[in-house]
Design a protein around this motif. Structure first.
Motif, PDB file in Angstrom:
ATOM      1  N   ARG A 167      -0.686  21.611   0.024  1.00 33.43           N
ATOM      2  CA  ARG A 167       0.192  20.445   0.104  1.00 33.43           C
ATOM      3  C   ARG A 167      -0.467  19.386   0.991  1.00 33.43           C
ATOM      4  NH1 ARG A 167       4.991  20.221  -2.110  1.00 33.43           N
ATOM      5  NH2 ARG A 167       5.569  18.448  -0.817  1.00 33.43           N
ATOM      6  N   PRO A 168      -1.376  18.615   0.423  1.00 28.03           N
ATOM      7  CA  PRO A 168      -2.055  17.588   1.220  1.00 28.03           C
ATOM      8  C   PRO A 168      -1.085  16.517   1.704  1.00 28.03           C
ATOM      9  CG  PRO A 168      -2.493  17.273  -1.104  1.00 28.03           C
ATOM     10  CD  PRO A 168      -1.789  18.593  -0.983  1.00 28.03           C
ATOM     11  N   ALA A 169      -1.287  16.052   2.925  1.00 32.03           N
ATOM     12  CA  ALA A 169      -0.461  14.971   3.491  1.00 32.03           C
ATOM     13  C   ALA A 169      -1.020  13.642   2.993  1.00 32.03           C
ATOM     14  CB  ALA A 169      -0.473  15.038   5.011  1.00 32.03           C
ATOM     15  N   ILE A 170      -0.569  13.234   1.824  1.00 31.06           N
ATOM     16  CA  ILE A 170      -1.121  12.047   1.184  1.00 31.06           C
ATOM     17  C   ILE A 170      -0.565  10.765   1.796  1.00 31.06           C
ATOM     18  CG2 ILE A 170      -1.348  10.807  -1.010  1.00 31.06           C
ATOM     19  CD1 ILE A 170      -1.092  13.573  -2.395  1.00 31.06           C
ATOM     20  N   LEU A 171       0.728  10.720   1.994  1.00 31.81           N
ATOM     21  CA  LEU A 171       1.385   9.496   2.473  1.00 31.81           C
ATOM     22  C   LEU A 171       2.004   9.716   3.844  1.00 31.81           C
ATOM     23  CD1 LEU A 171       2.452   6.617   2.075  1.00 31.81           C
ATOM     24  CD2 LEU A 171       4.404   7.602   0.849  1.00 31.81           C
ATOM     25  N   ASP A 172       1.525   8.945   4.819  1.00 36.88           N
ATOM     26  CA  ASP A 172       2.100   8.955   6.166  1.00 36.88           C
ATOM     27  C   ASP A 172       2.504   7.508   6.468  1.00 36.88           C
ATOM     28  OD1 ASP A 172       2.634   8.960   8.917  1.00 36.88           O
ATOM     29  OD2 ASP A 172       1.150  10.524   9.318  1.00 36.88           O
ATOM     30  N   GLU A 173       3.748   7.191   6.145  1.00 33.92           N
ATOM     31  CA  GLU A 173       4.211   5.808   6.271  1.00 33.92           C
ATOM     32  C   GLU A 173       4.135   5.311   7.706  1.00 33.92           C
ATOM     33  OE1 GLU A 173       7.944   4.953   4.401  1.00 33.92           O
ATOM     34  OE2 GLU A 173       7.619   6.393   2.778  1.00 33.92           O
ATOM     35  N   GLY A 174       4.532   6.143   8.651  1.00 32.75           N
ATOM     36  CA  GLY A 174       4.524   5.736  10.050  1.00 32.75           C
ATOM     37  C   GLY A 174       3.133   5.399  10.533  1.00 32.75           C
ATOM     38  N   ARG A 175       2.158   6.231  10.182  1.00 41.15           N
ATOM     39  CA  ARG A 175       0.785   5.984  10.628  1.00 41.15           C
ATOM     40  C   ARG A 175       0.226   4.716  10.003  1.00 41.15           C
ATOM     41  NH1 ARG A 175      -3.871  10.367  11.857  1.00 41.15           N
ATOM     42  NH2 ARG A 175      -2.122  11.078  13.112  1.00 41.15           N
ATOM     43  N   LEU A 176       0.526   4.483   8.751  1.00 36.66           N
ATOM     44  CA  LEU A 176       0.031   3.274   8.099  1.00 36.66           C
ATOM     45  C   LEU A 176       0.649   2.025   8.722  1.00 36.66           C
ATOM     46  CD1 LEU A 176      -0.002   4.439   4.371  1.00 36.66           C
ATOM     47  CD2 LEU A 176      -1.988   3.745   5.725  1.00 36.66           C
ATOM     48  N   ARG A 177       1.926   2.064   9.024  1.00 37.20           N
ATOM     49  CA  ARG A 177       2.578   0.889   9.637  1.00 37.20           C
ATOM     50  C   ARG A 177       2.038   0.651  11.056  1.00 37.20           C
ATOM     51  NH1 ARG A 177       7.495   3.063   6.916  1.00 37.20           N
ATOM     52  NH2 ARG A 177       7.896   1.699   5.123  1.00 37.20           N
ATOM     53  N   GLU A 178       1.807   1.710  11.807  1.00 38.65           N
ATOM     54  CA  GLU A 178       1.244   1.552  13.153  1.00 38.65           C
ATOM     55  C   GLU A 178      -0.161   0.964  13.081  1.00 38.65           C
ATOM     56  OE1 GLU A 178       1.501   5.520  14.571  1.00 38.65           O
ATOM     57  OE2 GLU A 178       3.639   5.402  15.062  1.00 38.65           O
ATOM     58  N   VAL A 222       0.839  -1.204   0.000  1.00 40.45           N
ATOM     59  CA  VAL A 222       0.000   0.000   0.000  1.00 40.45           C
ATOM     60  C   VAL A 222       0.873   1.253   0.000  1.00 40.45           C
ATOM     61  CG1 VAL A 222      -1.722   1.322   1.281  1.00 40.45           C
ATOM     62  CG2 VAL A 222      -1.923  -1.174   1.140  1.00 40.45           C
ATOM     63  N   ILE A 223       1.889   1.273   0.845  1.00 36.94           N
ATOM     64  CA  ILE A 223       2.780   2.432   0.937  1.00 36.94           C
ATOM     65  C   ILE A 223       3.483   2.679  -0.405  1.00 36.94           C
ATOM     66  CG2 ILE A 223       4.964   3.220   1.959  1.00 36.94           C
ATOM     67  CD1 ILE A 223       3.990   1.965   4.610  1.00 36.94           C
ATOM     68  N   GLY A 224       3.951   1.621  -1.045  1.00 37.36           N
ATOM     69  CA  GLY A 224       4.623   1.784  -2.323  1.00 37.36           C
ATOM     70  C   GLY A 224       3.711   2.352  -3.392  1.00 37.36           C
ATOM     71  N   ALA A 225       2.494   1.812  -3.497  1.00 41.92           N
ATOM     72  CA  ALA A 225       1.545   2.278  -4.509  1.00 41.92           C
ATOM     73  C   ALA A 225       1.072   3.699  -4.217  1.00 41.92           C
ATOM     74  CB  ALA A 225       0.353   1.327  -4.577  1.00 41.92           C
ATOM     75  N   LEU A 226       0.825   4.002  -2.949  1.00 43.14           N
ATOM     76  CA  LEU A 226       0.387   5.345  -2.587  1.00 43.14           C
ATOM     77  C   LEU A 226       1.507   6.356  -2.803  1.00 43.14           C
ATOM     78  CD1 LEU A 226      -1.829   7.150  -1.476  1.00 43.14           C
ATOM     79  CD2 LEU A 226      -1.115   6.527   0.849  1.00 43.14           C
ATOM     80  N   GLY A 227       2.750   5.927  -2.571  1.00 44.36           N
ATOM     81  CA  GLY A 227       3.887   6.801  -2.815  1.00 44.36           C
ATOM     82  C   GLY A 227       3.978   7.215  -4.273  1.00 44.36           C
ATOM     83  N   GLU A 228       3.684   6.280  -5.182  1.00 39.67           N
ATOM     84  CA  GLU A 228       3.695   6.594  -6.610  1.00 39.67           C
ATOM     85  C   GLU A 228       2.637   7.649  -6.945  1.00 39.67           C
ATOM     86  OE1 GLU A 228       3.218   3.081  -8.922  1.00 39.67           O
ATOM     87  OE2 GLU A 228       4.793   1.973  -7.865  1.00 39.67           O
ATOM     88  N   LEU A 229       1.427   7.463  -6.431  1.00 39.98           N
ATOM     89  CA  LEU A 229       0.348   8.415  -6.689  1.00 39.98           C
ATOM     90  C   LEU A 229       0.674   9.788  -6.112  1.00 39.98           C
ATOM     91  CD1 LEU A 229      -2.703   6.097  -5.918  1.00 39.98           C
ATOM     92  CD2 LEU A 229      -1.981   6.888  -8.171  1.00 39.98           C
ATOM     93  N   SER A 230       1.203   9.801  -4.890  1.00 41.09           N
ATOM     94  CA  SER A 230       1.554  11.054  -4.235  1.00 41.09           C
ATOM     95  C   SER A 230       2.624  11.806  -5.027  1.00 41.09           C
ATOM     96  CB  SER A 230       2.044  10.775  -2.810  1.00 41.09           C
ATOM     97  OG  SER A 230       2.448  11.969  -2.176  1.00 41.09           O
ATOM     98  N   LYS A 231       3.635  11.075  -5.482  1.00 37.44           N
ATOM     99  CA  LYS A 231       4.734  11.704  -6.236  1.00 37.44           C
ATOM    100  C   LYS A 231       4.224  12.319  -7.527  1.00 37.44           C
ATOM    101  CE  LYS A 231       9.277  10.643  -8.229  1.00 37.44           C
ATOM    102  NZ  LYS A 231      10.287   9.557  -8.434  1.00 37.44           N
ATOM    103  N   GLN A 232       3.377  11.585  -8.248  1.00 34.89           N
ATOM    104  CA  GLN A 232       2.831  12.079  -9.507  1.00 34.89           C
ATOM    105  C   GLN A 232       1.965  13.323  -9.286  1.00 34.89           C
ATOM    106  OE1 GLN A 232       3.186  11.082 -12.744  1.00 34.89           O
ATOM    107  NE2 GLN A 232       4.737   9.581 -12.141  1.00 34.89           N
ATOM    108  N   TYR A 233       1.193  13.309  -8.224  1.00 33.97           N
ATOM    109  CA  TYR A 233       0.290  14.429  -7.928  1.00 33.97           C
ATOM    110  C   TYR A 233       1.066  15.677  -7.523  1.00 33.97           C
ATOM    111  CZ  TYR A 233      -3.511  16.953  -5.521  1.00 33.97           C
ATOM    112  OH  TYR A 233      -4.421  17.898  -5.108  1.00 33.97           O
ATOM    113  N   LEU A 234       1.992  15.540  -6.582  1.00 39.61           N
ATOM    114  CA  LEU A 234       2.708  16.699  -6.051  1.00 39.61           C
ATOM    115  C   LEU A 234       3.729  17.250  -7.041  1.00 39.61           C
ATOM    116  CD1 LEU A 234       3.253  15.494  -2.371  1.00 39.61           C
ATOM    117  CD2 LEU A 234       1.559  17.141  -3.216  1.00 39.61           C
ATOM    118  N   ALA A 235       4.142  16.458  -8.026  1.00 41.58           N
ATOM    119  CA  ALA A 235       5.088  16.940  -9.025  1.00 41.58           C
ATOM    120  C   ALA A 235       4.442  17.926 -10.000  1.00 41.58           C
ATOM    121  CB  ALA A 235       5.675  15.762  -9.802  1.00 41.58           C
TER     122      ALA A 235
END
Length: 294
Positions: free
Chosen positions: A147-158, A76-89
């Motif tokens: 700048r929406p906080a799209i990916l929060d890796e720590g929160r998802l892992r917790e 999930v983190i990997g896929a969401l990271g891709e979407l976040s990167k594309q959006y914020l770029a």
């Protein structure tokens, strides 16, 4: 400890501590049939009140997201990271185009990518709403975040760690309540009875949650009481809801609205908490009134 990783209309972040204070000290198994953002589950778990739990919601996309976060959080983190990167770029003026592209494209095939899509839309759509049309298609417009906080890796892992071993189901509340036994605790957070014609927000699946469903829920609450199952329910302070639960303990709790398009609409408003704990903990079984059923 884990916190909700989704925005959710009617989310219980502020009310969760009040629910935790009222929960039984000993809970054999916790049930939450209207999971939403999961704030109450995470709050109870933080206090050490939850071991075994069954979490449910009739929103199948939502429950599939919880399953993916529980079982494949790195995917999930990997896929969401891709979407976040594309959006914020993209330039801010162009981000809406990418949002609608993601919103309207075919759903991904893997569970992790489906979850990432829902999380991306949740973080970038208007006010974090979840709404679908008659065909079950997500149709909320793009939001207005710098700048929406799209990916929060720590929160998802917790959250993934907290959900380990927890039962997750996509089902109607009646099925979820039917599995609860004496010694368990059930928290019910249905779509609220609208206080006005403009305040309705019940369409978070392709079927509305109308007054007939509110009556069905009251019947389920009665059945829980008759089986000796401790239960708390939250709803709007609407005369119809007060009347439905007239035989139970009722408390009014002032709460602000976390999601409202009008800032003035976020002022505190009374929410209703209904409890059967005095009947159940007092050893009273069959205490729910035998009223006529609609």
């Amino acid at each position: 400890m884990a916190k909700p990783f989704l925005k959710w209309a009617g989310g219980k972040g502020k009310l969760a501590p009040r629910i935790a204070e009222r929960a039984p000290e000993r809970i054999a198994r916790y049930h939450e049939p209207f999971l939403g953002g999961g704030a109450v589950f995470f709050a109870l778990q933080e206090r050490g009140l939850v071991g075994e739990a069954s979490l449910a919601d009739r929103n199948a996309d939502l429950m599939a997201t919880y399953l993916a976060v529980r079982d494949d959080v790195e995917g999930v983190i990997g896929a969401l990271g891709e979407l976040s990167k594309q959006y914020l770029a993209r330039e801010p003026s162009q981000r809406g185009l990418y949002y609608y592209e993601v919103r309207d494209r075919r759903r991904p095939r893997t569970a992790a990518r489906k979850a990432a899509r829902l999380l991306f839309l949740n973080k970038t759509c208007y006010n974090g709403l979840y709404r679908v049309n008659s065909k079950g298609r997500f149709n909320v417009p793009h939001g207005r975040y710098v700048r929406p906080a799209i990916l929060d890796e720590g929160r998802l892992r917790e959250a993934s760690a907290s959900l380990a071993g927890i039962e997750l189901r996509a089902e109607d509340f009646a099925e979820a309540c039917g599995r609860a036994k004496a010694g368990d605790f059930v928290y019910l957070d249905p779509p609220y009875r609208p206080l006005s014609a403009t305040s309705a927000f019940t369409k978070y699946t392709s079927a509305d949650f109308g007054f007939a469903d509110q009556e069905r829920l009251r019947n389920a609450f009665d059945e829980l009481t008759n089986r000796g199952v401790a239960a708390l329910l939250s709803n709007s302070s609407h005369p119809d809801i007060h009347e439905l639960y007239r035989d139970y303990e009722q408390d009014l709790v002032p709460m602000g609205r976390a999601i409202n398009s009008n800032g003035k609409g976020r002022a505190p408003i009374d929410e209703l908490l209904v409890s059967n704990l005095s009947l159940v903990e007092g050893g009273v079984s069959g205490a729910a009134p035998a009223r006529s059923r609609a």
